[in-house]
Design a protein around this motif. Structure first.
Motif, PDB file in Angstrom:
ATOM      1  N   LYS A  93      14.076  29.969  11.215  1.00  0.00           N
ATOM      2  CA  LYS A  93      15.439  30.452  11.008  1.00  0.00           C
ATOM      3  C   LYS A  93      16.360  30.009  12.130  1.00  0.00           C
ATOM      4  O   LYS A  93      16.048  30.136  13.308  1.00  0.00           O
ATOM      5  CB  LYS A  93      15.419  31.978  10.917  1.00  0.00           C
ATOM      6  CG  LYS A  93      16.519  32.593  10.098  1.00  0.00           C
ATOM      7  CD  LYS A  93      16.242  34.073   9.880  1.00  0.00           C
ATOM      8  CE  LYS A  93      15.033  34.320   9.022  1.00  0.00           C
ATOM      9  NZ  LYS A  93      14.789  35.748   8.738  1.00  0.00           N
ATOM     10  N   GLY A  94      17.487  29.432  11.753  1.00  0.00           N
ATOM     11  CA  GLY A  94      18.470  28.996  12.735  1.00  0.00           C
ATOM     12  C   GLY A  94      18.255  27.588  13.261  1.00  0.00           C
ATOM     13  O   GLY A  94      19.138  27.017  13.897  1.00  0.00           O
ATOM     14  N   ARG A  95      17.076  27.023  13.012  1.00  0.00           N
ATOM     15  CA  ARG A  95      16.779  25.665  13.492  1.00  0.00           C
ATOM     16  C   ARG A  95      16.513  24.691  12.354  1.00  0.00           C
ATOM     17  O   ARG A  95      16.817  23.505  12.463  1.00  0.00           O
ATOM     18  CB  ARG A  95      15.555  25.690  14.413  1.00  0.00           C
ATOM     19  CG  ARG A  95      15.713  26.525  15.659  1.00  0.00           C
ATOM     20  CD  ARG A  95      14.527  26.353  16.598  1.00  0.00           C
ATOM     21  NE  ARG A  95      13.262  26.729  15.969  1.00  0.00           N
ATOM     22  CZ  ARG A  95      12.184  25.940  15.951  1.00  0.00           C
ATOM     23  NH1 ARG A  95      12.222  24.740  16.490  1.00  0.00           N
ATOM     24  NH2 ARG A  95      11.068  26.357  15.374  1.00  0.00           N
ATOM     25  N   PHE A  96      15.910  25.178  11.288  1.00  0.00           N
ATOM     26  CA  PHE A  96      15.539  24.322  10.166  1.00  0.00           C
ATOM     27  C   PHE A  96      16.435  24.618   8.963  1.00  0.00           C
ATOM     28  O   PHE A  96      16.871  25.752   8.768  1.00  0.00           O
ATOM     29  CB  PHE A  96      14.087  24.566   9.755  1.00  0.00           C
ATOM     30  CG  PHE A  96      13.063  24.196  10.789  1.00  0.00           C
ATOM     31  CD1 PHE A  96      13.407  23.688  12.028  1.00  0.00           C
ATOM     32  CD2 PHE A  96      11.711  24.372  10.511  1.00  0.00           C
ATOM     33  CE1 PHE A  96      12.451  23.353  12.975  1.00  0.00           C
ATOM     34  CE2 PHE A  96      10.736  24.046  11.435  1.00  0.00           C
ATOM     35  CZ  PHE A  96      11.111  23.536  12.675  1.00  0.00           C
ATOM     36  N   THR A  97      16.668  23.579   8.159  1.00  0.00           N
ATOM     37  CA  THR A  97      17.437  23.740   6.936  1.00  0.00           C
ATOM     38  C   THR A  97      16.723  23.053   5.784  1.00  0.00           C
ATOM     39  O   THR A  97      16.416  21.856   5.870  1.00  0.00           O
ATOM     40  CB  THR A  97      18.842  23.153   7.080  1.00  0.00           C
ATOM     41  OG1 THR A  97      19.513  23.779   8.179  1.00  0.00           O
ATOM     42  CG2 THR A  97      19.656  23.386   5.807  1.00  0.00           C
ATOM     43  N   VAL A  98      16.455  23.810   4.725  1.00  0.00           N
ATOM     44  CA  VAL A  98      15.819  23.245   3.529  1.00  0.00           C
ATOM     45  C   VAL A  98      16.904  22.957   2.489  1.00  0.00           C
ATOM     46  O   VAL A  98      17.859  23.739   2.344  1.00  0.00           O
ATOM     47  CB  VAL A  98      14.745  24.204   2.975  1.00  0.00           C
ATOM     48  CG1 VAL A  98      15.325  25.525   2.542  1.00  0.00           C
ATOM     49  CG2 VAL A  98      13.973  23.529   1.838  1.00  0.00           C
TER      50      VAL A  98
ATOM     51  N   TYR B 109      14.088  18.337   0.989  1.00  0.00           N
ATOM     52  CA  TYR B 109      14.253  17.941   2.386  1.00  0.00           C
ATOM     53  C   TYR B 109      14.008  19.126   3.321  1.00  0.00           C
ATOM     54  O   TYR B 109      14.156  20.281   2.932  1.00  0.00           O
ATOM     55  CB  TYR B 109      15.669  17.420   2.631  1.00  0.00           C
ATOM     56  CG  TYR B 109      16.065  16.243   1.796  1.00  0.00           C
ATOM     57  CD1 TYR B 109      16.871  16.418   0.664  1.00  0.00           C
ATOM     58  CD2 TYR B 109      15.652  14.956   2.112  1.00  0.00           C
ATOM     59  CE1 TYR B 109      17.245  15.336  -0.110  1.00  0.00           C
ATOM     60  CE2 TYR B 109      16.017  13.870   1.342  1.00  0.00           C
ATOM     61  CZ  TYR B 109      16.812  14.062   0.229  1.00  0.00           C
ATOM     62  OH  TYR B 109      17.181  12.983  -0.541  1.00  0.00           O
ATOM     63  N   LEU B 110      13.661  18.794   4.554  1.00  0.00           N
ATOM     64  CA  LEU B 110      13.612  19.791   5.612  1.00  0.00           C
ATOM     65  C   LEU B 110      14.205  19.159   6.862  1.00  0.00           C
ATOM     66  O   LEU B 110      13.592  18.267   7.459  1.00  0.00           O
ATOM     67  CB  LEU B 110      12.190  20.269   5.881  1.00  0.00           C
ATOM     68  CG  LEU B 110      12.073  21.383   6.922  1.00  0.00           C
ATOM     69  CD1 LEU B 110      12.709  22.679   6.394  1.00  0.00           C
ATOM     70  CD2 LEU B 110      10.620  21.642   7.321  1.00  0.00           C
ATOM     71  N   GLN B 111      15.390  19.590   7.213  1.00  0.00           N
ATOM     72  CA  GLN B 111      16.027  19.140   8.455  1.00  0.00           C
ATOM     73  C   GLN B 111      15.561  20.053   9.575  1.00  0.00           C
ATOM     74  O   GLN B 111      15.769  21.275   9.505  1.00  0.00           O
ATOM     75  CB  GLN B 111      17.545  19.188   8.326  1.00  0.00           C
ATOM     76  CG  GLN B 111      18.288  18.798   9.593  1.00  0.00           C
ATOM     77  CD  GLN B 111      18.099  17.350   9.969  1.00  0.00           C
ATOM     78  OE1 GLN B 111      18.159  16.470   9.108  1.00  0.00           O
ATOM     79  NE2 GLN B 111      17.880  17.081  11.257  1.00  0.00           N
ATOM     80  N   MET B 112      14.944  19.483  10.583  1.00  0.00           N
ATOM     81  CA  MET B 112      14.404  20.269  11.686  1.00  0.00           C
ATOM     82  C   MET B 112      15.123  19.881  12.973  1.00  0.00           C
ATOM     83  O   MET B 112      15.059  18.721  13.398  1.00  0.00           O
ATOM     84  CB  MET B 112      12.901  20.032  11.825  1.00  0.00           C
ATOM     85  CG  MET B 112      12.124  20.302  10.544  1.00  0.00           C
ATOM     86  SD  MET B 112      10.338  20.217  10.779  1.00  0.00           S
ATOM     87  CE  MET B 112      10.146  18.472  11.149  1.00  0.00           C
ATOM     88  N   ASN B 113      15.784  20.841  13.578  1.00  0.00           N
ATOM     89  CA  ASN B 113      16.511  20.626  14.830  1.00  0.00           C
ATOM     90  C   ASN B 113      15.897  21.479  15.939  1.00  0.00           C
ATOM     91  O   ASN B 113      15.158  22.426  15.673  1.00  0.00           O
ATOM     92  CB  ASN B 113      17.975  20.983  14.648  1.00  0.00           C
ATOM     93  CG  ASN B 113      18.669  20.128  13.611  1.00  0.00           C
ATOM     94  OD1 ASN B 113      18.347  18.948  13.430  1.00  0.00           O
ATOM     95  ND2 ASN B 113      19.636  20.716  12.914  1.00  0.00           N
ATOM     96  N   SER B 114      16.227  21.134  17.167  1.00  0.00           N
ATOM     97  CA  SER B 114      15.742  21.893  18.334  1.00  0.00           C
ATOM     98  C   SER B 114      14.234  22.086  18.277  1.00  0.00           C
ATOM     99  O   SER B 114      13.720  23.190  18.487  1.00  0.00           O
ATOM    100  CB  SER B 114      16.446  23.259  18.409  1.00  0.00           C
ATOM    101  OG  SER B 114      17.841  23.094  18.493  1.00  0.00           O
ATOM    102  N   LEU B 115      13.539  21.025  18.000  1.00  0.00           N
ATOM    103  CA  LEU B 115      12.093  21.108  17.871  1.00  0.00           C
ATOM    104  C   LEU B 115      11.446  21.448  19.205  1.00  0.00           C
ATOM    105  O   LEU B 115      11.926  21.057  20.274  1.00  0.00           O
ATOM    106  CB  LEU B 115      11.536  19.785  17.343  1.00  0.00           C
ATOM    107  CG  LEU B 115      11.785  19.541  15.851  1.00  0.00           C
ATOM    108  CD1 LEU B 115      11.627  18.062  15.518  1.00  0.00           C
ATOM    109  CD2 LEU B 115      10.844  20.373  15.008  1.00  0.00           C
ATOM    110  N   ASN B 116      10.368  22.214  19.129  1.00  0.00           N
ATOM    111  CA  ASN B 116       9.605  22.530  20.334  1.00  0.00           C
ATOM    112  C   ASN B 116       8.124  22.249  20.084  1.00  0.00           C
ATOM    113  O   ASN B 116       7.713  21.961  18.947  1.00  0.00           O
ATOM    114  CB  ASN B 116       9.852  23.977  20.759  1.00  0.00           C
ATOM    115  CG  ASN B 116       9.491  24.978  19.675  1.00  0.00           C
ATOM    116  OD1 ASN B 116       8.355  25.006  19.219  1.00  0.00           O
ATOM    117  ND2 ASN B 116      10.455  25.789  19.279  1.00  0.00           N
ATOM    118  N   VAL B 117       7.340  22.316  21.143  1.00  0.00           N
ATOM    119  CA  VAL B 117       5.918  21.966  21.058  1.00  0.00           C
ATOM    120  C   VAL B 117       5.206  22.807  20.001  1.00  0.00           C
ATOM    121  O   VAL B 117       4.285  22.343  19.328  1.00  0.00           O
ATOM    122  CB  VAL B 117       5.255  22.121  22.440  1.00  0.00           C
ATOM    123  CG1 VAL B 117       3.759  21.910  22.344  1.00  0.00           C
ATOM    124  CG2 VAL B 117       5.863  21.144  23.434  1.00  0.00           C
ATOM    125  N   GLY B 118       5.651  24.039  19.821  1.00  0.00           N
ATOM    126  CA  GLY B 118       5.045  24.930  18.842  1.00  0.00           C
ATOM    127  C   GLY B 118       5.255  24.507  17.397  1.00  0.00           C
ATOM    128  O   GLY B 118       4.621  25.051  16.497  1.00  0.00           O
TER     129      GLY B 118
END
Length: 120
Positions: free
Chosen positions: A63-68, A78-87
């Motif tokens: 929530k807040g980082r990914f957009t489907v 689609y899945l737009q993934m922003n602010s990715l982290n190691v987790g």
């Protein structure tokens, strides 16, 4: 039967972005579709879903980082993934034919997955 083919995974540094795509072999209108992810030794985890009417759902971690989103004319999710982290490192799977948005037990069709690796 529906075949699903994911793409767009790769390696990225923390803070970066990736966009995953999932192409379905036939129309995806009227079906729940979703993204799940899994790492070795852990249970599959729901990430995001989209209902036939276009309503979306997200896990707390997404929530807040990914957009489907979806393009029904291209049978593509689609899945737009922003602010990715190691987790976020995991194999990401596309799923279709579900009846409960974020519940993987309800999905009939699954793709082979695309690997996302986030380094610090």
């Amino acid at each position: 039967q529906v075949q699903l083919v994911e793409s767009g995974g790769g390696s990225v540094q923390a803070g970066g972005s990736l966009r995953l795509s999932c192409v379905a072999s036939r129309s995806i209108s009227g079906t729940y579709m979703a993204w799940f992810r899994q790492t070795p030794g852990k249970e599959r985890e729901a990430v995001a879903c989209i209902k036939p009417a276009g309503n979306t759902g997200y896990s707390n971690s997404a929530k807040g980082r990914f957009t489907v989103s979806q393009d029904k004319s291209k049978n593509t999710l689609y899945l737009q993934m922003n602010s990715l982290n190691v987790g976020d490192t995991a194999m990401y799977y596309c799923a279709a034919g579900g009846s409960a948005c974020l519940d993987g037990r309800n999905y009939m069709y699954w793709g082979q997955g695309t690997q996302v690796t986030v380094s610090s």
